[in-house]
Scaffold this active site. Structure first.
Site, mmCIF file in Angstrom:
data_model
loop_
_atom_site.group_PDB
_atom_site.id
_atom_site.type_symbol
_atom_site.label_atom_id
_atom_site.label_comp_id
_atom_site.label_asym_id
_atom_site.label_seq_id
_atom_site.Cartn_x
_atom_site.Cartn_y
_atom_site.Cartn_z
ATOM 1 C CG ASP A 13 29.151 28.016 23.660
ATOM 2 O OD1 ASP A 13 29.369 26.798 23.717
ATOM 3 O OD2 ASP A 13 29.961 28.848 23.209
ATOM 4 C CE1 TYR A 230 29.650 46.448 29.194
ATOM 5 C CE2 TYR A 230 31.161 44.625 29.584
ATOM 6 C CZ TYR A 230 30.352 45.357 28.731
ATOM 7 O OH TYR A 230 30.223 44.973 27.443
ATOM 8 C CE LYS A 233 31.379 42.613 23.732
ATOM 9 N NZ LYS A 233 31.049 43.215 25.050
HETATM 10 P P1 13P Z 1 31.490 32.314 22.199
HETATM 11 O O1 13P Z 1 31.019 33.427 23.113
HETATM 12 O O2 13P Z 1 30.662 32.164 20.992
HETATM 13 O O3 13P Z 1 31.699 31.049 22.961
HETATM 14 O O4 13P Z 1 32.905 32.757 21.628
HETATM 15 C C1 13P Z 1 33.966 32.876 22.492
HETATM 16 C C2 13P Z 1 35.210 33.355 21.834
HETATM 17 O O5 13P Z 1 36.050 33.867 22.512
HETATM 18 C C3 13P Z 1 35.386 33.196 20.398
HETATM 19 O O6 13P Z 1 36.574 33.777 19.918
HETATM 20 MG MG MG Z 2 31.846 29.129 22.768
HETATM 21 MG MG MG Z 3 28.709 31.624 20.748
#
Ligand code: 13P
Ligand code: MG
Ligand code: MG
Ligand code: 13P
Length: 370
Positions: A13, A230, A233
């Site tokens: 990203d 830890y 995501k």
């Molecule tokens: P991403 O990890 O896809 O950048 O999303 C971040 C986020 O906080 C979306 O609410």
């Molecule tokens: Mg993002």
């Molecule tokens: Mg993303």
């Protein structure tokens, strides 16, 4: 012996338009230009650039094997070019996943995600690449278990002699940075005892037991970099080979007809249903989600990428999408409550330490009742 080909799916990203929503076309163009030049120079055989939500996806074939500096360097260059576009256009969270570039309040973004599969091309080599946004690598645990170990999903486990002896799962422990090989069906319950904890134990690779053929790979590389504590995501990718002694494409996709709950929605801190979508719906607008997955079908032919076909672009997945909408409505109504919101140890954003610090004098010790 046929030359071995590596399929590298590398994603990051590096910024998106109007929030964490969708990659800008100029970013795709910038990355495409870099990879087209590399193809011309013979560094890669073929490539395809796409996105899911705010994650830019580079799909490349070459003969250099996994973890090759030329290929990883090329991906880095493409991400830098797309991040430069993001900065010029003042897109949101420009350079988000390029550690040294920018910071968007999201501490987990530490670098690109990588899934690479080296193969000796079969007579026909059907492959599916999966690309997800607003979730984590553990999101693939449930469907990959069903694809490679559940005969109620994959008929071939019972009726195809080449698959009948089963598959071996490499399960990666994010915290200890170690992995274990477990056999299905013999050790199915051990596999499930681990991979049910999707934030810690990740299905990283799957091998066919009879000949060790590598059948599937999931991106966990970023997680391994910071193992020992830890890690959260990390919008993941996966590669799954299909047919001829492996699960049929339809058996692989079948596992995604159930929109199971995954972590990573809104601020990386909520559970939501994983919605399988065609590429045209690979953007996330509702509460920055719900978590989204695309599946691209390919044939690899002497390293050339034949495709893609947009595999979830099928009315047969409408019902899964409708179910995902219903689940999204239902779980959203929990607002800031668990189990919609993740547990405190897993949230990407939290004010809890501040709140506890501010309130610490106001907490009054209560005697426990006898
Ligand atoms: P991403 O990890 O896809 O950048 O999303 C971040 C986020 O906080 C979306 O609410
Ligand atoms: Mg993002
Ligand atoms: Mg993303
Ligand atoms: P193969 O064994 O040729 O992969 O065929 C399985 C199949 O696709 C049936 O649905």
């Amino acid at each position: 012996m046929a030359e071995r080909v590596t399929l590298s799916v590398i994603k990051a990203d590096v910024g998106s338009i109007a929030g964490h929503h969708v990659v800008h076309p100029d970013q795709l163009a910038a990355a495409t230009k870099i990879l087209a030049e590399a193809k011309q120079k013979g560094i890669i055989i073929d490539f395809y650039v796409t996105h899911v939500g705010d994650d830019l996806q580079l799909i490349m074939t070459h003969t250099k094997g996994p973890d090759h500096p030329d290929i990883h360097g090329l991906a880095w260059e493409a991400f830098q070019a797309a991040a430069k576009v993001a900065r010029e256009l003042k897109l949101y969270a420009a350079g988000q996943d390029l550690l040294s570039e920018a910071f968007s309040g999201n501490v987990r973004g530490l670098g690109p995600g990588v899934a690479e599969l080296e193969m000796e091309e079969r007579t026909s080599e059907p492959v599916i690449t999966f690309h997800a946004d607003k979730t984590e690598p553990g999101a693939f645990n449930l469907p990959l278990f069903r694809v490679f170990a559940d005969p109620f999903n994959t008929a071939g486990l019972v009726i195809d002699p080449k698959m009948h002896s089963g598959f071996v799962f490499e399960v990666y422990d994010v915290v200890e940075s170690s992995s274990v090989l477990l056999k299905a069906p013999e050790e199915m319950y051990d596999i499930l005892a681990l991979i049910g904890t999707t934030g810690r134990y990740i299905v990283r690779r799957v091998y066919r037991k009879s000949d060790n053929l590598l059948a599937a790979v999931v991106s966990v590389e970023r997680l391994s970099l910071i193992a020992g504590r830890y890690v959260g995501k990390d919008d993941p990718v996966a590669i799954v080979r299909a047919q001829h002694g492996l699960p049929a494409v339809g058996e692989v996709l079948e596992a995604f007809a159930f929109p199971h709950l995954v972590a990573g929605w809104m601020r990386g801190s909520h559970y939501g249903p994983l919605m399988p979508v065609p590429m045209r719906y690979a953007k996330v607008t509702r509460f920055d989600g719900p978590p989204r997955l695309i599946a691209l079908g390919w044939n690899i032919s002497r390293g050339k990428l034949i495709g893609p076909v947009d595999l979830f672009d099928d009315v047969a997945f409408d019902e899964a999408r409708r179910q995902a909408q219903i689940i999204a409505d239902y779980i959203r109504r929990h607002g800031p409550f668990m189990p919609h919101r993740l547990g405190p140890e897993e949230m990407e954003y939290t004010t809890l330490p501040d709140v506890l610090e501010r309130l610490k004098e106001r907490f009054v010790k209560q005697e426990a009742r006898k």
